[in-house]
Design a protein around this motif. Structure first.
Motif, short mmCIF file in Angstrom:
data_model
loop_
_atom_site.label_atom_id
_atom_site.label_comp_id
_atom_site.label_asym_id
_atom_site.label_seq_id
_atom_site.Cartn_x
_atom_site.Cartn_y
_atom_site.Cartn_z
N LYS A 53 0.87 -1.08 0.15
CA LYS A 53 -0.06 -0.02 -0.07
C LYS A 53 0.73 1.08 0.00
O LYS A 53 0.54 2.15 -0.65
N PHE A 54 2.13 1.22 0.83
CA PHE A 54 3.02 2.38 0.74
C PHE A 54 3.50 2.54 -0.72
O PHE A 54 3.63 3.66 -1.10
N THR A 55 3.88 1.47 -1.17
CA THR A 55 4.28 1.70 -2.63
C THR A 55 3.44 2.35 -3.53
O THR A 55 3.55 3.26 -4.41
N ASN A 56 2.09 1.71 -3.59
CA ASN A 56 1.19 2.28 -4.50
C ASN A 56 0.58 3.72 -4.33
O ASN A 56 0.43 4.34 -5.19
N ALA A 57 0.26 3.95 -2.83
CA ALA A 57 -0.07 5.25 -2.46
C ALA A 57 0.76 6.29 -2.58
O ALA A 57 0.65 7.50 -2.80
N TYR A 58 2.12 6.03 -2.10
CA TYR A 58 3.06 7.23 -1.60
C TYR A 58 4.12 7.30 -2.73
O TYR A 58 4.75 8.10 -2.66
N ILE A 59 4.36 6.21 -3.35
CA ILE A 59 5.30 6.16 -4.25
C ILE A 59 4.96 6.36 -5.84
O ILE A 59 5.19 7.36 -6.48
N LEU A 60 4.50 5.17 -6.45
CA LEU A 60 4.20 5.08 -7.73
C LEU A 60 3.04 6.03 -8.25
O LEU A 60 3.19 6.31 -9.36
N LYS A 61 2.24 6.26 -7.44
CA LYS A 61 1.14 7.17 -8.16
C LYS A 61 1.48 8.62 -8.09
O LYS A 61 0.68 9.37 -8.39
N HIS A 113 12.33 -10.39 2.70
CA HIS A 113 11.38 -11.02 1.67
C HIS A 113 10.99 -10.38 0.51
O HIS A 113 11.47 -9.45 -0.06
N PRO A 114 10.90 -11.58 -0.58
CA PRO A 114 10.93 -11.37 -1.87
C PRO A 114 10.12 -10.17 -2.50
O PRO A 114 10.38 -9.45 -3.36
N GLN A 115 8.80 -9.93 -1.65
CA GLN A 115 7.98 -8.98 -1.88
C GLN A 115 8.43 -7.63 -1.63
O GLN A 115 8.15 -6.59 -2.17
N PHE A 116 9.15 -7.38 -0.43
CA PHE A 116 9.79 -6.20 -0.12
C PHE A 116 10.94 -5.76 -1.12
O PHE A 116 11.24 -4.64 -1.28
N ILE A 117 11.81 -6.81 -1.44
CA ILE A 117 12.88 -6.62 -2.44
C ILE A 117 12.26 -5.96 -3.86
O ILE A 117 12.53 -5.13 -4.44
N LYS A 118 10.96 -6.74 -4.20
CA LYS A 118 10.50 -6.15 -5.54
C LYS A 118 9.71 -4.84 -5.17
O LYS A 118 9.88 -3.77 -6.12
N MET A 119 9.49 -4.54 -3.97
CA MET A 119 8.81 -3.26 -3.72
C MET A 119 10.06 -2.09 -3.56
O MET A 119 9.77 -0.80 -4.16
N ILE A 120 11.03 -2.49 -3.15
CA ILE A 120 12.27 -1.72 -3.09
C ILE A 120 12.73 -1.07 -4.62
O ILE A 120 12.91 -0.11 -4.85
N ASN A 121 12.77 -2.38 -5.38
CA ASN A 121 13.15 -2.06 -6.95
C ASN A 121 12.18 -1.17 -7.54
O ASN A 121 12.47 -0.37 -8.43
N ASP A 122 10.93 -1.29 -7.14
CA ASP A 122 9.77 -0.51 -7.93
C ASP A 122 9.80 1.01 -7.51
O ASP A 122 9.96 1.94 -8.39
N CYS A 123 10.17 1.07 -6.22
CA CYS A 123 10.56 2.42 -5.68
C CYS A 123 11.68 3.18 -6.30
O CYS A 123 11.67 4.31 -6.67
N ARG A 124 12.80 2.26 -6.50
CA ARG A 124 13.90 2.81 -7.25
C ARG A 124 13.78 3.23 -8.78
O ARG A 124 14.66 4.07 -9.31
N LYS A 125 12.90 2.64 -9.29
CA LYS A 125 12.64 3.02 -10.56
C LYS A 125 11.91 4.55 -10.62
O LYS A 125 12.31 5.14 -11.74
N VAL A 126 11.29 5.00 -9.61
CA VAL A 126 10.80 6.29 -9.49
C VAL A 126 11.78 7.26 -9.06
O VAL A 126 11.83 8.33 -9.41
#
Length: 301
Positions: free
Chosen positions: A196-204, A231-244
């Motif tokens: 939720k943090f990734t979607n609400a505060y970073i990607l959008k 955790h794999p989901q957190f590593i994915k979230m970190i990489n998604d945030c680093r794209k922004v």
């Protein structure tokens, strides 16, 4: 953030009387912030009341019975009544250094018993053998205020940023707890919370994403070596945030709260000999930390 002058003079005596005069300070938080302890008895409501009456009402013409709508089942002191106590005390202490004001000022900043900046002897006496004494106490009443009147947080941020700006500082990082931005229900699942943090505060919101420096894991401060960032989901979230935000990073607290083996164990331990329980615990703790950190580093793109 913010010193005693900011919190007491500007917020408690200046701002809250205009916007939230009935903001309540629970007895439990007052005792914790005031470091009022009595061999564990301060957890009893009767002792809490006795402690507060002896420290905040000694010499005052007011008592707890004068608090309007006082609820003994959920005892607290409203802000307007606390300000009344301070004003009444200031009449007896023209220099504004009475015991109640001193206690209240110490809720927000490490000061001496008169509410002034401590001398070197007081600092050494308080910090001797300790890393951050009374650390949690400095946040109790701040959290009470911000939770009941969130607008104070924006005033605090503007105040602190203004001070940094005048000092010539052009880069500042603020730490925001998940307790400040998520509900109790949202915090039940760490993975869903970070999604939720990734979607609400970073990607959008790419502008906000550029302002978020990273995320912080403090589990080891409580003696837990496992790092949720592995955790794999957190590593994915970190990489998604680093794209922004390519500068987005993670900070892992490792070792602050670790139970180290004693000096006696160290003296009795022979290199290559059998491990004692404290040594084995220490090595396992460090091993888990290293594996977690390595997995995070290898997973970041």
């Amino acid at each position: 953030m913010g010193n005693a002058d900011f919190w007491v003079t500007r917020i408690m005596e200046g701002y809250l009387p205009r916007v939230k005069p009935k903001l309540k300070y629970p007895f439990e938080d007052i005792c914790a912030a005031s470091c009022l302890t009595l061999n564990g008895l301060e957890t009893d409501e009767g002792w809490r009341r006795a402690l507060i009456e002896s420290r905040l009402f000694d010499g005052s013409k007011y008592t707890l019975n004068d608090i309007p709508d006082f609820n003994p089942d959920k005892p607290s002191i409203p802000n307007d009544f606390l300000v009344l106590l301070l004003e009444e005390e200031d009449e007896r202490y023209p220099n504004r250094d009475g015991p109640v004001r001193s206690i209240v000022r110490n809720w927000f900043e490490f000061l001496d018993s008169n509410g002034r900046y401590p001398d070197k002897n007081a600092i050494l006496d308080t910090y001797r053998g300790k890393f951050t004494p009374q650390f949690d106490a400095r946040f109790k009443i701040k959290d009470v205020i911000i939770k009941q009147e969130p607008s104070v947080l924006s005033i605090l941020a503007n105040h602190v940023l203004g001070n940094y700006g005048r000092a010539g500082v052009n880069y500042v990082e603020f730490s925001v707890s998940v307790n400040d931005i998520f509900s109790e229900e949202e915090k039940k699942s760490a993975v869903k919370l970070m999604e939720k943090f990734t979607n609400a505060y970073i990607l959008k919101d790419s502008k906000l994403g550029q302002c978020v420096a990273g995320i912080d894991w403090v589990g080891d401060e409580f003696g837990h070596p496992y790092c949720i960032f592995a955790h794999p989901q957190f590593i994915k979230m970190i990489n998604d945030c680093r794209k922004v935000n390519p500068r987005f990073g993670v900070r892992i607290h490792a070792g602050e709260g670790l139970m180290r083996h004693s000096t006696v164990d160290e003296m009795n331990y022979t290199a290559g000999g059998p491990l004692t329980a404290p040594h084995a615990t220490f090595m396992l703790h460090v091993f888990i930390l290293i594996k977690s950190i390595t997995k995070v580093i290898n997973g970041i793109e």
